[in-house]
Write a protein that holds these residues in place. Structure first.
Motif, PDB file in Angstrom:
ATOM      1  N   ILE A  14      18.332  62.456  68.018  1.00 34.38           N
ATOM      2  CA  ILE A  14      16.958  62.428  67.495  1.00 34.38           C
ATOM      3  C   ILE A  14      16.286  61.098  67.839  1.00 34.38           C
ATOM      4  O   ILE A  14      15.157  61.074  68.350  1.00 34.38           O
ATOM      5  CB  ILE A  14      16.954  62.662  65.967  1.00 34.38           C
ATOM      6  N   LEU A  15      16.953  60.005  67.547  1.00 36.06           N
ATOM      7  CA  LEU A  15      16.366  58.689  67.781  1.00 36.06           C
ATOM      8  C   LEU A  15      16.155  58.413  69.268  1.00 36.06           C
ATOM      9  O   LEU A  15      15.129  57.847  69.665  1.00 36.06           O
ATOM     10  CB  LEU A  15      17.210  57.605  67.125  1.00 36.06           C
ATOM     11  N   CYS A  16      17.097  58.820  70.104  1.00 34.48           N
ATOM     12  CA  CYS A  16      16.932  58.658  71.551  1.00 34.48           C
ATOM     13  C   CYS A  16      15.771  59.513  72.062  1.00 34.48           C
ATOM     14  O   CYS A  16      14.993  59.066  72.909  1.00 34.48           O
ATOM     15  CB  CYS A  16      18.217  59.021  72.289  1.00 34.48           C
ATOM     16  N   PHE A  17      15.647  60.721  71.543  1.00 31.19           N
ATOM     17  CA  PHE A  17      14.534  61.591  71.941  1.00 31.19           C
ATOM     18  C   PHE A  17      13.207  60.942  71.577  1.00 31.19           C
ATOM     19  O   PHE A  17      12.264  60.948  72.370  1.00 31.19           O
ATOM     20  CB  PHE A  17      14.653  62.969  71.279  1.00 31.19           C
ATOM     21  N   LEU A  18      13.133  60.373  70.379  1.00 32.42           N
ATOM     22  CA  LEU A  18      11.897  59.715  69.944  1.00 32.42           C
ATOM     23  C   LEU A  18      11.542  58.551  70.868  1.00 32.42           C
ATOM     24  O   LEU A  18      10.367  58.352  71.200  1.00 32.42           O
ATOM     25  CB  LEU A  18      12.019  59.242  68.501  1.00 32.42           C
ATOM     26  N   GLU A  19      12.532  57.792  71.283  1.00 36.71           N
ATOM     27  CA  GLU A  19      12.276  56.685  72.205  1.00 36.71           C
ATOM     28  C   GLU A  19      11.879  57.228  73.575  1.00 36.71           C
ATOM     29  O   GLU A  19      10.930  56.735  74.192  1.00 36.71           O
ATOM     30  CB  GLU A  19      13.514  55.785  72.316  1.00 36.71           C
ATOM     31  N   PHE A  20      12.557  58.227  74.049  1.00 45.85           N
ATOM     32  CA  PHE A  20      12.276  58.835  75.353  1.00 45.85           C
ATOM     33  C   PHE A  20      10.868  59.427  75.383  1.00 45.85           C
ATOM     34  O   PHE A  20      10.156  59.309  76.381  1.00 45.85           O
ATOM     35  CB  PHE A  20      13.322  59.928  75.629  1.00 45.85           C
TER      36      PHE A  20
END
Length: 143
Positions: A14-20
């Motif tokens: 989730i957090l990586c997706f938000l950054e991406f």
């Protein structure tokens, strides 16, 4: 998806997706599609991340989810602690009632306490060295 190690992996996702996708609008439905999980599962994990101060979400027609601070400032240790907040915080738990009359059972809690403590400390030290930004950068660079 009750397993905390799965929740940890999904929380990182989730957090990586938000950054991406920081330039785009992210919803729990979009995250659910990326994780391949029901948006309700995503929202439960997001609740833990929100309580830990790692993300914020808005409601309404323009609802969106975003990181509360720079991805460079969010470590995997923080994510781990956010997921573990409702559960026992140790990676391994010693069986609480071994037979005190048994020469093996009576010694197990003492023997394992030190080993498990060392493993927990090593895990936390390693997780503190990795940020969401580092993982997201790998996603972007591997295109």
């Amino acid at each position: 998806m009750a397993n905390s190690s799965q929740q940890f992996s999904v929380a990182i996702h989730i957090l990586c997706f938000l950054e991406f996708n920081k330039a785009g609008r992210t919803t729990s439905e979009l995250l659910g599609a990326s994780v391949n999980a029901n948006p309700a599962v995503i929202r439960r994990i997001m609740r833990k991340l929100t309580q830990a101060g790692l993300l914020v979400s808005t409601l309404g027609a323009g609802a969106a989810i975003s990181l509360t601070r720079s991805a460079e400032q969010i470590t995997l240790l923080e994510v781990y602690q956010a997921i573990q907040q409702e559960e026992h915080s140790e990676l391994f738990v010693i069986h609480p009632n071994p037979n005190p009359e048994c020469p093996v059972g009576s010694k197990m809690p003492f023997l394992l306490h030190g080993v498990y403590g060392n493993v927990q400390a090593a895990l936390e030290q390693q997780l503190s060295q990795v940020t969401i930004s580092q993982l997201a950068h790998q996603i972007i660079s591997e295109g």
